[in-house]
Design a protein around this motif. Structure first.
Motif, PDB file in Angstrom:
ATOM      1  N   GLU A  60       0.826  -1.207   0.000  1.00 23.18           N
ATOM      2  CA  GLU A  60       0.000   0.000   0.000  1.00 23.18           C
ATOM      3  C   GLU A  60       0.857   1.252   0.000  1.00 23.18           C
ATOM      4  OE1 GLU A  60      -3.747   2.035   2.451  1.00 23.18           O
ATOM      5  OE2 GLU A  60      -2.814   0.172   3.182  1.00 23.18           O
ATOM      6  N   GLN A  61       1.994   1.204   0.674  1.00 19.03           N
ATOM      7  CA  GLN A  61       2.873   2.363   0.728  1.00 19.03           C
ATOM      8  C   GLN A  61       3.519   2.654  -0.621  1.00 19.03           C
ATOM      9  OE1 GLN A  61       6.143   1.937   3.475  1.00 19.03           O
ATOM     10  NE2 GLN A  61       6.637   4.104   3.435  1.00 19.03           N
ATOM     11  N   VAL A  62       3.959   1.616  -1.335  1.00 17.08           N
ATOM     12  CA  VAL A  62       4.654   1.844  -2.598  1.00 17.08           C
ATOM     13  C   VAL A  62       3.695   1.994  -3.776  1.00 17.08           C
ATOM     14  CG1 VAL A  62       6.728   0.657  -1.814  1.00 17.08           C
ATOM     15  CG2 VAL A  62       4.997  -0.618  -3.098  1.00 17.08           C
ATOM     16  N   ASP A  63       2.465   1.498  -3.662  1.00 17.02           N
ATOM     17  CA  ASP A  63       1.495   1.554  -4.758  1.00 17.02           C
ATOM     18  C   ASP A  63       0.141   2.022  -4.241  1.00 17.02           C
ATOM     19  OD1 ASP A  63       0.352   1.196  -7.290  1.00 17.02           O
ATOM     20  OD2 ASP A  63      -0.080  -0.933  -6.940  1.00 17.02           O
ATOM     21  N   PRO A  64       0.087   3.229  -3.660  1.00 14.67           N
ATOM     22  CA  PRO A  64      -1.141   3.658  -2.980  1.00 14.67           C
ATOM     23  C   PRO A  64      -2.346   3.813  -3.900  1.00 14.67           C
ATOM     24  CG  PRO A  64       0.405   5.485  -3.200  1.00 14.67           C
ATOM     25  CD  PRO A  64       1.145   4.246  -3.588  1.00 14.67           C
ATOM     26  N   ASP A  65      -2.115   4.058  -5.190  1.00 11.85           N
ATOM     27  CA  ASP A  65      -3.227   4.286  -6.100  1.00 11.85           C
ATOM     28  C   ASP A  65      -3.578   3.061  -6.933  1.00 11.85           C
ATOM     29  OD1 ASP A  65      -3.555   7.007  -5.344  1.00 11.85           O
ATOM     30  OD2 ASP A  65      -1.807   7.526  -6.562  1.00 11.85           O
ATOM     31  N   GLY A  66      -2.914   1.937  -6.666  1.00 13.20           N
ATOM     32  CA  GLY A  66      -3.263   0.707  -7.362  1.00 13.20           C
ATOM     33  C   GLY A  66      -4.552   0.110  -6.830  1.00 13.20           C
ATOM     34  N   ASP A  67      -5.171  -0.748  -7.623  1.00 11.04           N
ATOM     35  CA  ASP A  67      -6.423  -1.395  -7.220  1.00 11.04           C
ATOM     36  C   ASP A  67      -6.197  -2.199  -5.942  1.00 11.04           C
ATOM     37  OD1 ASP A  67      -8.340  -3.706  -7.071  1.00 11.04           O
ATOM     38  OD2 ASP A  67      -9.151  -2.773  -8.873  1.00 11.04           O
ATOM     39  N   PRO A  68      -6.923  -1.888  -4.843  1.00  9.08           N
ATOM     40  CA  PRO A  68      -6.683  -2.576  -3.572  1.00  9.08           C
ATOM     41  C   PRO A  68      -6.884  -4.087  -3.645  1.00  9.08           C
ATOM     42  CG  PRO A  68      -7.974  -0.580  -3.220  1.00  9.08           C
ATOM     43  CD  PRO A  68      -7.910  -0.798  -4.696  1.00  9.08           C
ATOM     44  N   ALA A  69      -7.898  -4.544  -4.376  1.00 11.83           N
ATOM     45  CA  ALA A  69      -8.146  -5.984  -4.458  1.00 11.83           C
ATOM     46  C   ALA A  69      -7.010  -6.695  -5.184  1.00 11.83           C
ATOM     47  CB  ALA A  69      -9.475  -6.241  -5.162  1.00 11.83           C
ATOM     48  N   LEU A  70      -6.475  -6.077  -6.238  1.00  9.89           N
ATOM     49  CA  LEU A  70      -5.376  -6.694  -6.981  1.00  9.89           C
ATOM     50  C   LEU A  70      -4.096  -6.678  -6.163  1.00  9.89           C
ATOM     51  CD1 LEU A  70      -5.999  -5.301 -10.589  1.00  9.89           C
ATOM     52  CD2 LEU A  70      -6.896  -7.375  -9.517  1.00  9.89           C
ATOM     53  N   ARG A  71      -3.845  -5.583  -5.459  1.00 14.88           N
ATOM     54  CA  ARG A  71      -2.665  -5.515  -4.589  1.00 14.88           C
ATOM     55  C   ARG A  71      -2.721  -6.612  -3.536  1.00 14.88           C
ATOM     56  NH1 ARG A  71      -3.410   0.584  -2.962  1.00 14.88           N
ATOM     57  NH2 ARG A  71      -4.164  -0.546  -1.159  1.00 14.88           N
ATOM     58  N   ASP A 215      -3.510   7.923 -16.739  1.00 18.30           N
ATOM     59  CA  ASP A 215      -2.239   8.518 -16.326  1.00 18.30           C
ATOM     60  C   ASP A 215      -1.479   7.595 -15.385  1.00 18.30           C
ATOM     61  OD1 ASP A 215      -0.291  10.530 -16.307  1.00 18.30           O
ATOM     62  OD2 ASP A 215      -1.104  11.409 -14.467  1.00 18.30           O
ATOM     63  N   ALA A 216      -1.579   6.304 -15.613  1.00 20.64           N
ATOM     64  CA  ALA A 216      -0.983   5.344 -14.684  1.00 20.64           C
ATOM     65  C   ALA A 216       0.517   5.197 -14.864  1.00 20.64           C
ATOM     66  CB  ALA A 216      -1.656   3.980 -14.848  1.00 20.64           C
ATOM     67  N   GLY A 217       1.052   5.598 -16.032  1.00 25.30           N
ATOM     68  CA  GLY A 217       2.484   5.508 -16.258  1.00 25.30           C
ATOM     69  C   GLY A 217       2.889   4.197 -16.908  1.00 25.30           C
ATOM     70  N   PHE A 218       4.144   3.817 -16.688  1.00 25.07           N
ATOM     71  CA  PHE A 218       4.682   2.629 -17.343  1.00 25.07           C
ATOM     72  C   PHE A 218       5.857   2.104 -16.530  1.00 25.07           C
ATOM     73  CE2 PHE A 218       7.063   6.272 -18.798  1.00 25.07           C
ATOM     74  CZ  PHE A 218       8.383   5.839 -18.882  1.00 25.07           C
ATOM     75  N   TYR A 219       6.223   0.863 -16.788  1.00 21.51           N
ATOM     76  CA  TYR A 219       7.425   0.304 -16.193  1.00 21.51           C
ATOM     77  C   TYR A 219       8.551   0.356 -17.212  1.00 21.51           C
ATOM     78  CZ  TYR A 219      10.880  -2.993 -14.474  1.00 21.51           C
ATOM     79  OH  TYR A 219      12.056  -3.566 -14.073  1.00 21.51           O
ATOM     80  N   GLY A 220       9.708   0.831 -16.774  1.00 20.21           N
ATOM     81  CA  GLY A 220      10.878   0.888 -17.635  1.00 20.21           C
ATOM     82  C   GLY A 220      12.096   1.289 -16.820  1.00 20.21           C
ATOM     83  N   HIS A 221      13.181   1.582 -17.504  1.00 17.14           N
ATOM     84  CA  HIS A 221      14.417   2.008 -16.842  1.00 17.14           C
ATOM     85  C   HIS A 221      15.138   3.036 -17.687  1.00 17.14           C
ATOM     86  CE1 HIS A 221      14.471  -0.587 -13.344  1.00 17.14           C
ATOM     87  NE2 HIS A 221      14.045  -1.583 -14.108  1.00 17.14           N
ATOM     88  N   GLY A 413      -4.654  -4.001 -16.501  1.00 14.10           N
ATOM     89  CA  GLY A 413      -4.373  -2.714 -15.886  1.00 14.10           C
ATOM     90  C   GLY A 413      -5.002  -2.620 -14.514  1.00 14.10           C
ATOM     91  N   GLY A 414      -4.634  -1.566 -13.792  1.00 13.01           N
ATOM     92  CA  GLY A 414      -5.230  -1.306 -12.490  1.00 13.01           C
ATOM     93  C   GLY A 414      -4.346  -1.662 -11.325  1.00 13.01           C
ATOM     94  N   LEU A 415      -3.494  -2.671 -11.476  1.00 13.50           N
ATOM     95  CA  LEU A 415      -2.634  -3.081 -10.362  1.00 13.50           C
ATOM     96  C   LEU A 415      -1.605  -2.012 -10.046  1.00 13.50           C
ATOM     97  CD1 LEU A 415      -1.512  -5.100  -8.313  1.00 13.50           C
ATOM     98  CD2 LEU A 415      -0.259  -6.200 -10.191  1.00 13.50           C
ATOM     99  N   TRP A 416      -0.956  -1.471 -11.073  1.00 14.54           N
ATOM    100  CA  TRP A 416       0.090  -0.465 -10.871  1.00 14.54           C
ATOM    101  C   TRP A 416      -0.398   0.901 -11.333  1.00 14.54           C
ATOM    102  CZ3 TRP A 416       2.527  -3.428  -7.958  1.00 14.54           C
ATOM    103  CH2 TRP A 416       2.920  -4.713  -8.300  1.00 14.54           C
TER     104      TRP A 416
END
Length: 446
Positions: A60-71, A215-221, A413-416
């Protein structure tokens, strides 16, 4: 036109799809896997760890806006996913720290996906390569199958009790990236296979599936600018994970984010900056401890500065901070202003007054020489995707499940949401959830 009927139609042969297929076969379901590429495995072949947050509070701390059920589902069922990997005969090593907050297990992802495929085919089921689903078939009662185009160009209709979308996201599709990630997103280097072009996303939305936040963003480096990927090994070797301990300046010669929160988060922040590029500066301490050190326990270390230099990247070595004044003019930075900013950063380190803050590594960068690499964001997969529930069921616009339609992996979508804690883990957990849901559809409770 050929026709076939199965319990579970899996559209996409990556980590999520093969996990679901292998588990479904073990549970006695008939399965057909459809993969658009020349081989199964997808982006999982370039990974090496299954990891996520160790508990609900951390998640919850690192992904506060992610879907709670999926987290919640990811944390609750991660251990079951690790047990599943071991149950199919793939070694999954003891847990190690990941990204400062996570826990994860190193395993041979190539061995795993190949094992899952063999489990499917050895049981008499089919894996189709160079084939794709062009539309989902169904009626008002839900999805009942899909129309396929096979490698030879022929068509085949497949009827199914459940269809799983697991095509790997839409990071290779210019239009979807620019629409749902950022207007400049399609210019980012792609840390992914080119077959992840939004096939699952388009199939789902065509039958009324809901999608997650725009506006959820993306994973990358971060990666060195101007250095193209030559092969998939570069996805890791060129990623500048050490940015969490360096400082990053935009074209205005200013810091703009807390780099210590994670290279993957800094990557999203850099896309928003002028021209989406920046100057990463590290000192001898960071070089010694992080640039040539292992990013994760057990991982092979790579001198990323030397590699970027050999490959023609914009790199520089400053024996003294004043040497930054000699940055090439065509790069677009004011080297003297950057040197001044580094000195100001070092002065702030003595008082803890960094602006932006430095949450995890506030130490100064005051040990010469200084290592400079111009970097850009590279994308692995977007966080925007098809909405699902914790049973991997695709949700409609009203929040109700679309009967017969499942989704897992990077299509979901929704998890992150502007956050990340493990793509392999989520593909594993929700792939297994999809198999369980498919089994329940085949044998409903009375």
């Amino acid at each position: 036109m050929q026709s076939e009927a199965v319990d579970l139609l899996v559209i996409g042969g990556g980590m999520a799809g093969l996990t679901a297929a292998a588990r479904a076969v073990q549970d006695g379901l008939s399965v057909l896997v459809v993969e658009s590429g020349d081989a199964v495995g997808g982006n999982a072949r370039f990974a090496g760890y299954a990891w996520t947050a160790p508990d609900h509070g951390t998640m919850e701390q690192v992904d506060p806006d992610g879907d709670p059920a999926l987290r919640t589902a990811l944390v609750d069922h991660f251990a079951e996913g690790v047990a599943w990997i071991r149950s199919v005969g793939v070694t999954c090593h003891d847990a190690v720290p990941i990204l400062g907050f996570g826990r994860g297990h190193r395993f041979d992802t190539n061995h795993y996906v190949d094992t899952c495929r063999r489990r499917v085919t050895n049981a008499g089921h089919t894996v189709l390569l160079r084939a794709r689903a062009t539309e989902l078939i169904g009626d008002e009662a839900g999805v009942t199958g899909a129309r396929l185009v096979l490698a030879d160009g022929s068509s085949q209709d497949v009827r199914s009790r459940a269809a799983l979308l697991a095509t790997g996201g839409f990071q290779a599709d210019r239009e979807l990236l620019e629409t749902h990630v950022h207007p400049r997103a399609s210019a980012m280097p792609l840390r992914s296979g080119a077959t992840s072009n939004g096939g699952g996303y388009r199939l789902a939305t065509a039958v009324g599936a809901a999608t997650s936040a725009e506006d959820a963003g993306f994973y990358g480096h971060l990666v060195p600018s101007g250095v193209p990927f030559q092969d998939p090994a570069d996805y890791v070797d060129l990623s500048l994970y050490y940015s969490e301990h360096a400082v990053l300046f935009n074209l205005d010669n200013e810091r703009f984010t807390d780099e210590t929160l994670g290279d993957h988060l800094t990557t999203m922040a850099l896309l928003e900056q002028p021209e989406g590029r920046g100057l990463l500066v590290a000192d001898a301490r960071v070089f010694r401890d992080w640039i040539v050190g292992s990013y994760v326990e057990g991982a092979v270390s790579v001198d990323k500065f030397a590699l970027a230099s050999r490959r023609g990247g914009r790199v520089g070595l400053a024996e003294d901070l004043d040497d930054l004044a000699y940055l090439p003019e065509e790069w677009g930075y004011d080297g003297q202003a950057v040197a001044t900013a580094v000195r100001a950063f070092n002065a702030a380190a003595t008082t803890g007054a960094h602006d932006p803050a430095r949450t995890h590594d506030p130490a100064p960068l005051d040990e010469g020489p200084w290592y400079v690499i111009e970097c850009v964001p590279a994308i692995t997969f977007p966080f925007h995707g098809i909405r699902i529930d914790d049973r991997a069921r695709v949700l409609g616009e009203g929040g109700e499940p679309v009967p017969g339609l499942l989704c897992a992996g990077s299509d979901a979508g929704g998890l992150w949401n502007r956050a990340y804690a493990g793509g392999i883990a989520s593909a594993l957990v929700f792939g297994l959830a999809a198999a369980a849901t498919a089994a329940a559809i085949r044998t409903p409770t009375t």
